[in-house]
Design a protein around this motif. Structure first.
Motif, PDB file in Angstrom:
ATOM      1  N   TYR A 105       0.855  -1.404  -0.212  1.00  0.00           N
ATOM      2  CA  TYR A 105      -0.003   0.219  -0.329  1.00  0.00           C
ATOM      3  C   TYR A 105       0.969   1.404   0.104  1.00  0.00           C
ATOM      4  O   TYR A 105       2.724   0.925   0.896  1.00  0.00           O
ATOM      5  N   SER A 292      -8.384   7.096  -3.641  1.00  0.00           N
ATOM      6  CA  SER A 292      -7.268   6.520  -4.107  1.00  0.00           C
ATOM      7  C   SER A 292      -6.678   7.136  -5.676  1.00  0.00           C
ATOM      8  O   SER A 292      -7.063   7.618  -5.875  1.00  0.00           O
ATOM      9  N   SER A 297      -6.454   1.280  -7.113  1.00  0.00           N
ATOM     10  CA  SER A 297      -7.205   1.064  -5.480  1.00  0.00           C
ATOM     11  C   SER A 297      -5.640   1.041  -4.098  1.00  0.00           C
ATOM     12  O   SER A 297      -5.990   1.121  -3.164  1.00  0.00           O
ATOM     13  N   PHE A 300      -2.617   5.820  -2.202  1.00  0.00           N
ATOM     14  CA  PHE A 300      -3.289   6.687  -2.250  1.00  0.00           C
ATOM     15  C   PHE A 300      -2.877   8.305  -2.444  1.00  0.00           C
ATOM     16  O   PHE A 300      -1.558   8.512  -1.588  1.00  0.00           O
ATOM     17  N   PRO A 346     -12.259  -1.853  -3.425  1.00  0.00           N
ATOM     18  CA  PRO A 346     -12.776  -0.361  -3.669  1.00  0.00           C
ATOM     19  C   PRO A 346     -14.095  -0.019  -3.675  1.00  0.00           C
ATOM     20  O   PRO A 346     -14.664   0.836  -3.696  1.00  0.00           O
TER      21      PRO A 346
END
Lengths: 444, 444
Positions: A105, A292, A297, A300, A346
């Motif tokens: 992420y 995002s 997705s 961010f 998402p």
């Protein structure tokens, strides 16, 4: 903190430790992930008070806190002092000036940067303030201009040296102009022998019709009156057509100045260009409603490098609160996903909604404007609200105490504690742009 | 202040606004003369606390005050920001980097400078601390060495990066070493993820047989014990034979270090060389008993750039009190002469007598030594005496309050408020000597 026990934990990479990045790192539950926070500085900076460092009201450490120190209680979290040079979304990698990181992420919170309307060569003649180094440069150039005026025999050149032009009538430009007027007219008024700093000219140049145009018209008009009362010449509706050393061209007119400061144009951090996605004109990422990045997705973006109409159709403003609320939202999305153990879908994520908590700008001693919902404040009440809020949100107990002390002291004494020129030992630094003529070198 | 009404008044030029120059300017009765104070910085610096800025305990403005502000109440006094490049005693002129000044009376108070035992090339690898810029450079290099250690995979190199060598066991070296040991072992102990700053090595290297050798043997021995208790490795009787990037050679042994700091060799400001008179080996002026320069009864010198056995046969030490008492003495000589209206007769001037008010050195938290007459203090009592004295003599009410606040805060929290790295934006500055390998550039 110990080394993460399992490298199987998902890796969350946070780029930037400004308002957005820091809030994310604080709110994110790092027990279920490895977190790496990357910043090119070792400190989190309280940007709203940067202009006070530039105008000698505060010392640099008053508005900065070591990132490591702020985050040392978080498990599985590593801080990395490095510069982000590019982001490879396809390979899920971040390139740094030293090495690279792969992520599961990614949270991009690198903020904005000063832009010069497509004229990057103007920067050397008109510094902006985004970092402590910028602020120290501005402080040095402003104070040195008066030193040069003091020893200048030609009255025309002396007057030029005692003129400061601030480009841009947004919050930064207004704060700088107001603070510079006070510095010259109140703080330094009796310090010199040959010049009278009360004769200094501070000119604020704004392209649109009003300063602080983001505020309701009554407050913007009040801000202008307050500035003029402090002796700032406000020139609205004029565009800068050229900028050279000590010269600001507005149409056919040339303003000559000892110092030119840049409080205009804010664009996204340049690294957004490496994403390979469509950006807006200022280089900002048009994020999805869940913050995002389009097509990614698990990536961010929050804060000044994004652009978004939120769930209520409101454009999220490029202010600290925008970054902070966005970061808290993203932390929440990821916390839920990692807690449940299933990847976040998402399509089922909520949409971010910005909550407008009000807006304020300070102009000077007992001079400010504030909008809190339908309440419009100006002058002393707005200034007191501004003081209270900035003390409250300043990170770190020591800093709050120190800033309170400095403000109290300067309120009563009209002195500024940080009127110290540093960095004269660094020959050839960009700081020397305005003082190149007068060689200041290391005394051997 | 207004322009001096008559340029017929004798012109007194004061070179330097350190302890000596400032005291002279304050004590001198400027109603009967024109006074010009020249300094290459805009601030008076409280040098005894400079090591605290270098080790992130204090912010730069805490120990500095604008010279203009300190002297603005004096009539007929002008402050000039300039560097002294030479003194022409025959022509009674001072050459500045910009322009020159002619004088009727001259007070030379330019202080000392760091010297490198005739090896000036060592400076780039081992900064000393004489100015705020020096202190900021040291702070940056020390903090960056730990950042580099944190991302270093090779355990040998990591250990090297976490080693700091301080050359010179005088007050500056001892203060730096003690403060660095506390910074690593207490303040930063839990800040990193991969390294444990408690494993940091701080090595203090001294050529003579004792640290703080100017103190009585019992106190010097106590200082050594206190340093060792804090984890500093004290190496006495060893001479530095070579110095390269990250390497200190002592005899056949090579100490590898992430940071090397220089607290040794102090010589006179280089401008003494331009006087054309006989100097001692360190470039110091062998002043007459009335502190005048040999052969020039209207030129005085005080402080670190002088050498003198005073009226009691005592060598005046190169400490703040030596400069302050000397400056007060010279101000008194000139005040009397200008009051009486007849030129001062050098043969009838009194001889300067230094009054030893005691001597103290700090090592760390609750660690110091102090000699006040026959009283010898060590540990907590010496430290409390040191604290009280330094707060008392710190120039400026705001600074006293601010420093008291910072010290109280860090005493109870073991945090240091100024742990902020600045100056990374200045590419190619001397500060980059130790970090040249790792490019740290402006994030665009």
């Amino acid at each position: 903190m110990s080394q993460p026990s399992s490298s199987r934990l998902p890796h969350v990479v946070v780029l930037g430790a400004g308002f957005g990045g820091l809030r994310f790192a604080q709110d994110f539950d790092s027990r279920r992930a490895r977190v790496t926070v990357v910043d090119r500085q070792n400190h989190h900076l309280f940007q709203p008070l940067l202009y006070q460092v530039a105008t000698a009201g505060l010392a640099a450490p008053d508005i900065a806190q070591p990132i490591r120190s702020l985050l040392k209680h978080k498990p599985n979290l590593e801080v990395r002092l490095a510069e982000v040079t590019g982001i490879d979304l396809a390979q899920r990698r971040v390139h740094l000036d030293r090495g690279e990181l792969s992520y599961d992420y990614l949270v991009i919170a690198l903020g904005g940067r000063t832009t010069y309307f497509g004229r990057p060569e103007w920067e050397q003649h008109a510094p902006g303030i985004k970092s402590l180094d910028d602020a120290m440069r501005v402080r040095r150039e402003v104070l040195l201009a008066y030193e040069r005026a003091e020893r200048e025999d030609d009255p025309v050149r002396r007057r030029d040296l005692m003129t400061t032009v601030v480009v841009g009538g947004g919050p930064t430009g207004v704060e700088l102009a107001g603070s510079l007027a006070e510095l010259a007219r109140k703080v330094m008024r009796r310090d010199f022998d040959r010049i009278d700093p009360r004769e200094a000219r501070i000119i604020l140049v704004e392209g649109s019709d009003a300063v602080l145009g983001a505020f309701p018209p009554d407050l913007a008009a009040s801000a202008r009156r307050q500035l003029e009362k402090m002796g700032v010449e406000v020139r609205t509706g004029v565009r800068v057509t050229d900028l050279r050393r000590g010269e600001v061209h507005i149409g056919d007119e040339v303003l000559r100045a000892g110092t030119v400061l840049w409080g205009a144009g804010v664009g996204a951090a340049a690294v957004t260009q490496s994403l390979g996605i469509a950006l807006d004109r200022a280089g900002r990422i048009p994020v999805n409603p869940d913050l995002s990045v389009p097509g990614h997705s698990d990536v961010f973006a929050v804060g000044d490098l994004t652009t978004l109409k939120d769930a209520n159709g409101q454009i999220v403003p490029g202010v600290a609160q925008g970054a902070i609320q966005g970061a808290a939202f993203v932390a929440d999305v990821l916390n839920r996903s990692l807690q449940s153990g299933v990847p976040s879908d998402p399509a089922r994520r909520p949409a971010f909604a910005y909550r407008d908590k009000g807006n304020m700008a300070t102009i000077g001693r007992r001079a400010a404007i504030a909008q809190i919902g339908r309440i419009h404040l100006q002058g002393l009440p707005a200034w007191l609200a501004w003081l209270a809020l900035h003390l409250f949100f300043l990170v770190g107990f020591r800093n709050r105490l120190s800033v309170l002390l400095q403000w109290t002291y300067s309120y009563f004494s009209y002195k500024r504690g940080a009127r110290i020129i540093m960095g004269m030992d660094q020959r050839g630094s960009p700081a020397e742009s305005l003082v190149a003529a007068q060689k200041i070198s290391v005394q051997e």
